[in-house]
Structures are given as structure tokens and as C-alpha cells.
Design a protein around this motif. Structure first.
Motif, PDB file in Angstrom:
ATOM      1  N   ARG A  52      -1.775   7.255   4.903  1.00 27.65           N
ATOM      2  CA  ARG A  52      -2.294   6.925   3.574  1.00 27.65           C
ATOM      3  C   ARG A  52      -2.583   8.187   2.781  1.00 27.65           C
ATOM      4  NH1 ARG A  52      -7.025   2.678   4.091  1.00 27.65           N
ATOM      5  NH2 ARG A  52      -6.898   2.614   1.833  1.00 27.65           N
ATOM      6  N   GLN A  57       0.810  -1.204   0.000  1.00 21.98           N
ATOM      7  CA  GLN A  57       0.000   0.000   0.000  1.00 21.98           C
ATOM      8  C   GLN A  57       0.856   1.272   0.000  1.00 21.98           C
ATOM      9  OE1 GLN A  57      -3.142  -0.089   2.933  1.00 21.98           O
ATOM     10  NE2 GLN A  57      -4.348   0.461   1.150  1.00 21.98           N
ATOM     11  N   ASN A  64      -3.703  -7.269   0.519  1.00 17.34           N
ATOM     12  CA  ASN A  64      -4.511  -6.117   0.109  1.00 17.34           C
ATOM     13  C   ASN A  64      -5.875  -6.563  -0.391  1.00 17.34           C
ATOM     14  OD1 ASN A  64      -1.477  -5.636  -0.646  1.00 17.34           O
ATOM     15  ND2 ASN A  64      -2.325  -3.647  -0.117  1.00 17.34           N
TER      16      ASN A  64
END
Lengths: 300, 279
Positions: B235, A242, A254
Motif C-alpha cells: 500500500r 485499492q 472497501n
């Protein structure tokens, strides 16, 4: 090694009396029941749900349905599975190539700094996994120190990228789990009888031949243990792909994460989980057979 | 002519230059990411690649971020409960495993190994399904249950080798002197194991506090464990506050591991945590 009591062989059978046996059973019971209830039961649940379906609202339904299993034959899944296997294996090999010289240098030439050096390797491992991965992704990034150095010495040009590629994912796996390779290898090298090396030299073996025919075989089991310890978490990892990879580098972890959180298809996620476990199980069987063969040879 | 012995030094071959060079590069790469996080946690700007001067603004930002503080608090709570639960269950299990020669003992020994050979994502998914299947809302409680389950194995593995190394004659002597088996266990064996138990407890605390995967699958919405919070933050790109949190957590982890390693010395004998002996 455990400290042995000198009189160990003559010790009477411990726990042989009825009251003792009962006490040991009572002590074992809570932990065993806890793990059976929470771990074994939940693993059985995953296996069962792999045969389930989802209702129109997306809720999981138990059943006896093989559509999830057959869905795994989809080439898209096969590619991801093979990629995960490939990345995990390459990461294993790189870990071995990095960990061996490091363990060797520390175990055989570390002198009085041995313990300090090994502690210096273990300590970063206790830094939060995500923080470490995050720092590593900064190091590997385009403007990061690694690429800038490589470019400065002419080993990379402006187009070289590490992040958003398979190289980045493997680099992440290696950084994340290399310590699992170093510890068993270091233990094996540390335990090795150094007079074997001397004997190899006495028999006029050069350093390389002594290494190949004496040191390497003597530490084979440490390497095998390290390979398992790296391969298991690398196969299941989804953070590395990721943070360091692009959308075309996803691993099976994932996929599983996606089926449980974004896709909301738990039966399919369970089937993928079982597929991963099956692959790892085959690998573990190979490892066990290998070590058993080694032990049989050693006792001959 | 002087006679030159074949071996110049006893022991191994001469210094393997290649291995030493690789080791040096390895240490550099091992610490570079951590150094980056620590250094840029003090950066005056948001950049992660250019250092623009020393500043504590990201630490101040962190201390004003209630979501992060709550997450840290939750991780602390979860770690303490998981530590207590897994140490109690794990020490008892280890004692039973070493001393018992029953079939239940070998079965328990196998069950205990399962978490160690299962990728965390699998145990995480499994725990989540179990909780959801039982209709339990995910929360800090479910994280605690999952972390205890996982940590029992660590405690048992560490304690098992220590118990096996104990001299059982001391316990038998206590029983010869009139102690019951339970008294011998409580007054002789457990005090002898105390350093190892404390070291295992500190280790479990550190591991649970930093754990991500299991926490990710078993946590509810609010608050989330700090690892999960860090995951959602990074993220979305550059988050300098995370550098500050990471640095604080790093300092905490190093302190705890130092404590775990120092415990046997504090007790003046071996018997603590042999992280490196490969037992």
C-alpha cells in the motif's frame, strides 16, 4: 466424471442398519458443530449487529434499531453499491469473453498439450493473490510494459492511464478471478459430445452457425457456473479497487473494510455486509432458477 | 473429377485462428505480472520498471527482516494447524455426508456449502465479530480457527466425490469377513482414500498459506500472517523486498501444487486431486 461401479444399481441400501447410521452421524457431527459454531453463529451475529448501535465511545451495542438500514439509503452508499455491481458484472462479461476462446482452443485443439496448458493456467492462481495483484499493478502502471507497448504501436498516447481508473479496477478483478471462469467452461467444453459439432457440419451449418446454435448452448451451464464463481469474489473484493483504482473507484468491500478498521462503526459495517449479501442472494436465486429451468428442458 | 468429402477432418472445425490468438495473448498477460515480480526481485536497483543488473540484495534484505521472517513463520504454523484440523473434520464430515441418508445429513451438506457461496470478506467480518464478541484477543489462534472453518468445505468437497466413487462392495466384503463397520472404514476405506486425503491436505496448506482476506480480519498485531504483511507493505508503494518474498512464495506454491498433482501418480492409481475434471 466419477468412476461408476458396474454393479451400482444393485447395491443394497448403505448405512441402513442402525449401527451404520449412528456411525455416519457421529462422523458428521464434529465438522457440522464446528461450522455451526464458528460460521453460522458468526453470520447471525453480523445480521444482528446490523440492527445495533454504537455507544459514545464507539463500542458496538446490540439493539433493535433500524438507523443503519435507513442509513444505507444514503446516495453515497447507493453509488458505491451500483459501482460494485457494475464493475463485478463487467469483469464477469470480460472474463467470459476471454475465457471462452481460451477454453475452446485448449479443450478442442489442445491435443496432447491440453492438461499441460490448463495446469499452466491454474498454477499462477496459486501464487499469492496479493503478489499477483501487485505484479499486475506494476504491469499496468504508467511506465509499465503494457502501456509502453501500446504507446509504441500507437494504440495509446501519453495521457492514457490504466491505473487510478475504473479500467484498472476491472482489469484487476479480471486478472484475479478469470481462472474461475476458465475451469467450468473448460470442463463443459471437454465434456461436450463432439459428434454434435460434426452433426452441425453435416447439416451444412457453417463454423459460425454451428458454434452459435450447437457449441454455445451446450456449454451454457459452464458459463453460468463460471459467472457465479467470478461474480461472488469480485463483488466482495477490496484489493483491486485499492491497488488499481483511485479514491473515486471504491467498491463496497472497501466501504466494509473502512467501517470495521478505520471508521470503527461496526453496526454500519455489518449493515453494509448484509446489503452485499442480499444483493448476492438475489443473484444466486436467479442463477438457481435459470439452471433448474435448463435441467427441466434437458430432461424433457 | 475427384470426389471431395464434405469434412476434411473428423471432429471439430478447422483451427479457429482468432481463439488461438486470444489464447496466446491471454498466456502472455497471465504470466507477465509474475515474470515482473520474479525478474525485479533480482534487480540491483529499487526501480520496478527498469532492470539495472542482477543482484540478490532484496533476498538478503528479506533474510535480515525479522518482521517478515516472523510473519512467514506464523503463516507456516497457521497453515499446518489448519491443514490438520480441517482434514480430520472434513474427511469425517465427507464420509458421513456420503453414507448417511438422514435429515441431519442434508442439513450438514447445506451448512458445508455456505463458505463456498459467501464472499470471503463476509466470513472474515463475521469471524472477527464472533471473536471480539466472545472477548477473545485476535492472534494466530483466531486465524487458525477461522482458516479451519473455511478449509473444512474444501476438504469435504474434494473427498465427497472420491468417496462416492469408491466401490462400497469392498467395504461390505470386509464386513462379511467379520470386520466391524468401524474396522472396515479404518482398514479398507481410509487407505483407499489416502491419496485424495493427502492431496486435499496439500491443497489446504497452500490455500491457507496464501490466504489474505480471512487472515486480514482475524489476525492480531504481532506477528501478522505474511499476506497481511505484504498488503500493508505494497500500500505504500515500491517495496522490492516484497518481490523477493513473492518469488520465494511462488516457488513454494508451485512445489506444493506439483506435489498435490503428483500424489495420485506416486500411489500408482487415480484417486488424487482432480482439479480440472469439474467434479
Amino acid at each position: 466424471m466419477a468412476q461408476r461401479t458396474p454393479s451400482a444399481p444393485s447395491r443394497p441400501q448403505r448405512g441402513s442398519s442402525a449401527s451404520g447410521a449412528r456411525l455416519w452421524t457421529w462422523l458428521m457431527l464434529p465438522g457440522t458443530l464446528w461450522m455451526t459454531g464458528f460460521l453460522i453463529a458468526s453470520l447471525v451475529l453480523v445480521a444482528t449487529l446490523a440492527l445495533g448501535t454504537t455507544d459514545p465511545l464507539g463500542n458496538p451495542r446490540f439493539g433493535l434499531n433500524f438507523s443503519n438500514i435507513t442509513a444505507l439509503a444514503d446516495p453515497a452508499y447507493r453509488i458505491v453499491l451500483l459501482r460494485s455491481l457494475g464493475y463485478a458484472l463487467i469483469a464477469c462479461v470480460i472474463c467470459l469473453l476471454v475465457a471462452y476462446p481460451v477454453s475452446y482452443a485448449i479443450a478442442l485443439h489442445g491435443g496432447r498439450f491440453k492438461n499441460l496448458l490448463i495446469a499452466a493456467i491454474v498454477v499462477p492462481f496459486f501464487a499469492n493473490y496479493l503478489v499477483r495483484m501487485y505484479g499486475w499493478s506494476v504491469v499496468l502502471s504508467d511506465g509499465g510494459p503494457l502501456l509502453r507497448t501500446l504507446r509504441a504501436v500507437g494504440l495509446a498516447d501519453g495521457n492514457t492511464k490504466i491505473l487510478q481508473s475504473g479500467v484498472g479496477v476491472v482489469a484487476g478483478l479480471v486478472y484475479g478471478f478469470v481462472v474461475f471462469m476458465i475451469i467450468p467452461l473448460y470442463a463443459a467444453l471437454e465434456r461436450m459430445d463432439l459428434s454434435l459439432i460434426e452433426a452441425g457440419r453435416d447439416l451444412y451449418g457453417g463454423p459460425l452457425r454451428t458454434f452459435l446454435f450447437v457449441t454455445l448452448p451446450a456449454t451454457r451451464q459452464g458459463a453460468a457456473a463460471g459467472a457465479v464463481l467470478v461474480f461472488l469474489p469480485a463483488m466482495g473484493d477490496f484489493v483491486s479497487a485499492q491497488l488499481m483504482g483511485g479514491p473515486d473507484q471504491i467498491m463496497i468491500g472497501n466501504l466494509i473494510q473502512d467501517k470495521f478498521f478505520e471508521g470503527q462503526n461496526w453496526p454500519l459495517g455489518s449493515a453494509l455486509t448484509m446489503l452485499m449479501m442480499a444483493v448476492l442472494f438475489i443473484g444466486m436465486l436467479g442463477y438457481l432458477r435459470r439452471t433448474r429451468k435448463d435441467e427441466a428442458e434437458a430432461t424433457q | 473429377m475427384t470426389f471431395r468429402p464434405l469434412r476434411r477432418r473428423r471432429g471439430t472445425d478447422r483451427r479457429p485462428r482468432a481463439a488461438l490468438a486470444i489464447t496466446a495473448v491471454f498466456f502472455l498477460l497471465l504470466y507477465l505480472p509474475i515474470a515482473v515480480v520474479v525478474l525485479f526481485s533480482f534487480n540491483a536497483q529499487k526501480s520496478l520498471t527498469v532492470f539495472k543488473g542482477f543482484s540478490l540484495r532484496w533476498y538478503s534484505a528479506f533474510f535480515h527482516d525479522h518482521v517478515l521472517i516472523d510473519s512467514l513463520g506464523m503463516s507456516l504454523k497457521v497453515s499446518l494447524v489448519a491443514m490438520a484440523g480441517s482434514v480430520i473434520l472434513g474427511v469425517a464430515l465427507a464420509l458421513g455426508l456420503v453414507r448417511s441418508r438422514t435429515r441431519l445429513g442434508s442439513l450438514a451438506g447445506l451448512i458445508m456449502l455456505v463458505p463456498l457461496v459467501t464472499p470471503e470478506i463476509v466470513t472474515g467480518v463475521a469471524a472477527m465479530l464472533l471473536f471480539k464478541g466472545m472477548g477473545i484477543t485476535l492472534s494466530s489462534g483466531t486465524v487458525m480457527l477461522a482458516e479451519i472453518t473455511f478449509s473444512i468445505s474444501y476438504v469435504t468437497v474434494i473427498l465427497r466425490s472420491r468417496i462416492a466413487a469408491l466401490n462400497p462392495e469392498v467395504e461390505e466384503a470386509a464386513m462379511d469377513l467379520g470386520a466391524t463397520r468401524w474396522q472396515a472404514l479404518r482398514l479398507v476405506t481410509l487407505p483407499a482414500l489416502l491419496p485424495s486425503i493427502l492431496a486435499a491436505a496439500v491443497l489446504v496448506f497452500a490455500l491457507v498459506f496464501d490466504d489474505f482476506v480471512l487472515a486480514y480480519f482475524t489476525t492480531g498485531v504481532d506477528p501478522q500472517p505474511i499476506s497481511v504483511r505484504i498488503y500493508s507493505a505494497i500500500r505504500f508503494g515500491v517495496q522490492p523486498t516484497i518481490n523477493a518474498v513473492g518469488t520465494l512464495m511462488l516457488a513454494g506454491s508451485i512445489g506444493l501444487i506439483g506435489l498435490a498433482l503428483a500424489i495420485p501418480r506416486l500411489f500408482g492409481r487415480r484417486g488424487g486431486l482432480d482439479l480440472l475434471s469439474g467434479e
